[in-house]
Each structure stands twice: as C-alpha cells, then as structure tokens.
Scaffold this motif. Structure first.
Motif, short mmCIF file in Angstrom:
data_model
loop_
_atom_site.label_atom_id
_atom_site.label_comp_id
_atom_site.label_asym_id
_atom_site.label_seq_id
_atom_site.Cartn_x
_atom_site.Cartn_y
_atom_site.Cartn_z
N UNK A 77 1.23 -1.10 0.12
CA UNK A 77 -0.20 -0.24 -0.51
C UNK A 77 0.90 1.12 0.39
N UNK A 78 1.80 1.13 0.60
CA UNK A 78 2.84 1.94 0.90
C UNK A 78 3.56 2.44 -0.63
N UNK A 79 3.81 1.62 -1.73
CA UNK A 79 3.96 1.89 -2.58
C UNK A 79 3.72 1.97 -3.21
N UNK A 80 2.05 1.76 -3.38
CA UNK A 80 0.92 2.55 -4.36
C UNK A 80 0.52 3.81 -4.21
N UNK A 81 0.94 4.46 -2.61
CA UNK A 81 0.60 5.74 -2.28
C UNK A 81 2.03 6.65 -3.45
N UNK A 82 2.61 5.91 -3.02
CA UNK A 82 3.98 7.09 -3.40
C UNK A 82 3.96 7.06 -4.84
N UNK A 83 3.61 5.61 -5.52
CA UNK A 83 3.58 6.38 -7.21
C UNK A 83 2.12 6.72 -7.79
N UNK A 84 1.26 6.52 -6.98
CA UNK A 84 0.20 7.57 -7.13
C UNK A 84 0.57 9.20 -7.13
N UNK A 85 1.38 9.04 -6.09
CA UNK A 85 2.10 10.93 -5.72
C UNK A 85 2.78 11.26 -6.56
N UNK A 86 3.18 10.41 -7.26
CA UNK A 86 4.71 10.05 -8.27
C UNK A 86 3.50 11.04 -9.95
N UNK A 87 2.44 10.16 -10.20
CA UNK A 87 2.12 10.67 -10.95
C UNK A 87 1.31 11.78 -11.05
N UNK A 88 0.49 11.97 -10.28
CA UNK A 88 -0.41 13.56 -9.14
C UNK A 88 0.73 14.69 -9.72
#
Length: 396
Positions: free
Chosen positions: A118-129
């Motif tokens: 879940x932490x990795x998914x949040x990091x990836x989503x924040x980078x995309x945003x």
C-alpha cells in the motif's frame, strides 16, 4: 395360764401403737411448714453512677476482595506454557499463560507485506499526480489531474486499512502472552499445557485476587440508624471527630489495623430493610480472606449513660433486657433500654437512674417483689463480685 397370757398381751400391743403414734406426731411437729417465711434474701448491691462513655455499635460483616479478575484468553489457540506458580503473588504485567504464536506471527508478516504494498501504491500515485500537475494544459487535461488525486486518496485509504490490519495482527500476537492485569495472588490454573482455548470463552483460565487492602461489607437496619440519628439530634450522643472502626476476627481476636469508611449506604434494601456500608482495612499479612464473616465495631461518639454490668442482667426470648434494683428492702425488676455495650457493661439510657442500688449478687433466688437484705459489694470489670470490706482492705 393361757388366760393370763392373753390378758397381758393385749395392753402391750396398745401401748406400743400409742408410743409409735406419739413419736410420729412429735417428728411431724418438729419439721418446718412448707412455704414458710425464710426471711429476707441476702442481695449484693452496687450504687450506679452516670459516666461519659464511648457509644459504639457492633455489626456483622463479610470480607470482599479489593480487586479480583478472572483471566480469559483473547485469541484462539493452544496453551504452550504456564509460567506462574499457583498461590504466589504476581505483579501487574506478569505472564500467566502462553499460547502457541506461529499462526499469529505469519499473520503479522502478511500484514506487514500488505502495508508495504500500500505504501508503494501511494508513492506511485503521488508521483503521477505531481507529473500531471506539471503537464496540465500540455496534453494533460484537468480531468486527468482530478483522477490522479482520487487515486492518491484511494491508495492512502488502502494504506490506512493495511496499517490497521497490521496493528490488529500485532495485538493478537501480543495476546498470545496472557498477562495479569493487577497485582495479587494467582489461583490454581483451570487448564493445562496443550489445552485448546478460544477467545473470550466462558470458563476462566485462573483468577487473580488482590488481598491488601481488603473490603468488609456490613449492614445496619434503617430503624437502628434512625435511633442513632435521634440520639445525636437530641444531644444524648456527642458525635466524635471521626469514626473509629475496629475489626474482630473469626477466632475472637481483635485485628490490629483500623478501618476506613470507603462507601456509605445510599439506599435501603427492599428485602432486608437495611443499609450496606463498605469499610476498608489494610491486610498486609493476609489474615483476612474473602468470604469470611467478621464483626466490625463502629464507635460513633460519646454519651452520658448508666453502665450496668452485663452479668447482673438477663434477656428474655423477645429481647427484653431486665435487671433487679433494691428499693426499700424489696427487689424491683426493671426493663432496661440499652444502646450497645462497653467493657462488659450495657450502656443503659432508660429504666434505671444514677444513685440506685443494682443487685449484682444473689440473683439465682431473686424475684420481683421479694424481701431482700442489701449488702454492699464490689464488682470487677470481669464481673467478679467481692465483699466491699474485702475490696477496701485490699486497697489499703
């Protein structure tokens, strides 16, 4: 000759019968008549006086543990170890039982992996945003940016859920060690190693009891409390600075610790008509155990009253307390009103007055209205009666 024998024999027979009759008459006249006057009954008397004495009541009570906890498992599993010794004192936090924790360790590892994902998914989503926000207007629409923000929020929510699952998994792993929640004496375990237990089962694994301090619950009738309140309001009973609470053990020995009123009664029982009080006593040597029936003496204050030795009184089946008083050479039976006792004497407030002569000796033959011969005597605190002359000579 036969005629002479008969003549002599008849008068002797009559004479013998007459002598026997006279002897019986004389013997009968020498015996006292039943119920005759035997004279005044000797009666040992003391002169009563009024004194300021402690006013106390004695109440039955039952010992209650200060704290008592039933130990139950909070997770399912098999008991692997029981490290405590029954009957010994345990401290708060000491381990009492251990449950096999292999399954719970696996659950923790899985939850940790889920948190990492879940932490990795949040990091990836924040980078995309962040990238979409920089490229907005150059091939990236506002809708794309908003979708990226929603994705970040969703991934953060999944991360929070994963953290909660990890926390629960760690709690369950910690709960495989069942610890004592209080300091106290631990009882014999109800299970053995290898037993399968379930979370929050009905049967306790053991019990931990705190015995120092300890509570004594006592009850007093609302009628008696009303009488005591009336004595205080009328000035007969002078309230003390505080309650003096003493305890008598089952073997009759007075306990060496003083008590403290923990919780006064606030309502009357509908079944017994009494108030319930809770009193606390220090119990460092564990002389008092839960369930014991004991007596608590509560000293409320002082009162001026006549002290009547208990040995000089008698109590009828209906509870009436009576004593004999010497009045003008006769014994007069009085009904007494008492409010407790002090040093083997009743605290009498009605039925007898200071200066009267209380009969304390010769009571076996005493009856109301009997003629008596009063004799001054002395009576000790233990109820031993001695002649007044003997007592005065001993003092000299």
């Amino acid at each position: 000759m036969a005629y002479s024998f008969t003549y002599i024999y008849a008068p002797l027979k009559w004479i013998s019968a007459g002598l026997i009759s006279l002897a019986l008459s004389a013997s009968a006249s020498a015996q006292p008549m039943p119920g005759g006057d035997r004279g005044p009954i000797p009666a040992g008397v003391i002169t009563l006086s009024e004194a300021q004495v402690p006013f106390s009541v004695t109440l039955p009570g039952r010992a209650i543990a200060y704290e008592e906890v039933n130990i139950r498992p909070r997770v399912d599993g098999t008991i692997s170890e029981i490290p405590y010794e029954a009957g010994r004192k345990v401290e708060k936090g000491d381990v009492l039982f251990r449950i096999e924790g292999d399954t719970f360790e696996v659950d923790v590892a899985a939850a940790e992996a889920e948190v990492a994902r879940a932490e990795a998914a949040v990091t990836a989503a924040e980078a995309t945003l962040s990238r979409y926000e920089r490229l907005q207007g150059t091939g990236v629409t506002i809708e794309d940016v908003e979708n990226a923000r929603v994705t970040v929020l969703q991934n953060k929510a999944e991360l929070s859920s994963a953290n909660a699952k990890l926390k629960l998994a760690r709690l369950n792993l910690e709960r495989t060690e069942i610890r004592s929640p209080i300091t106290g004496i631990v009882a014999v375990p109800e299970v053995s190693v290898g037993a399968v237990v379930t979370a929050n089962q009905a049967d306790a694994l053991t019990t931990v009891t705190r015995l120092d301090p300890i509570y004594i619950d006592v009850e007093e009738s609302s009628k008696r409390l009303a009488e005591v309140r009336a004595l205080m309001e009328g000035g007969t009973l002078q309230r003390g600075e505080g309650l003096d609470l003493t305890l008598t053990l089952e073997n009759g020995v007075q306990y060496d610790q003083k008590g403290t009123l923990e919780s006064p009664g606030t309502r009357v029982s509908t079944t017994t008509g009494s108030f319930e009080f809770r009193i606390r006593f220090d119990n460092p040597e564990r002389h008092i155990l839960p369930g014991q029936f004991l007596r608590v003496e509560i000293e409320l204050g002082t009162t001026r009253a006549v002290m009547v030795p208990q040995g000089a009184t008698s109590r009828a089946a209906d509870g009436t307390l009576t004593a004999f008083v010497a009045v003008d050479g006769k014994a007069e039976q009085r009904e007494l009103t008492e409010h407790g006792s002090y040093q083997n004497a009743w605290i009498v407030t009605e039925g007898i007055t200071p200066g009267e002569a209380l009969i304390v000796d010769g009571l076996m033959a005493m009856r109301d209205g009997a003629d008596i011969q009063p004799v001054s005597v002395e009576i000790s605190e233990n109820g031993v009666v001695t002649d007044a002359k003997d007592a005065s000579s001993d003092e000299s």
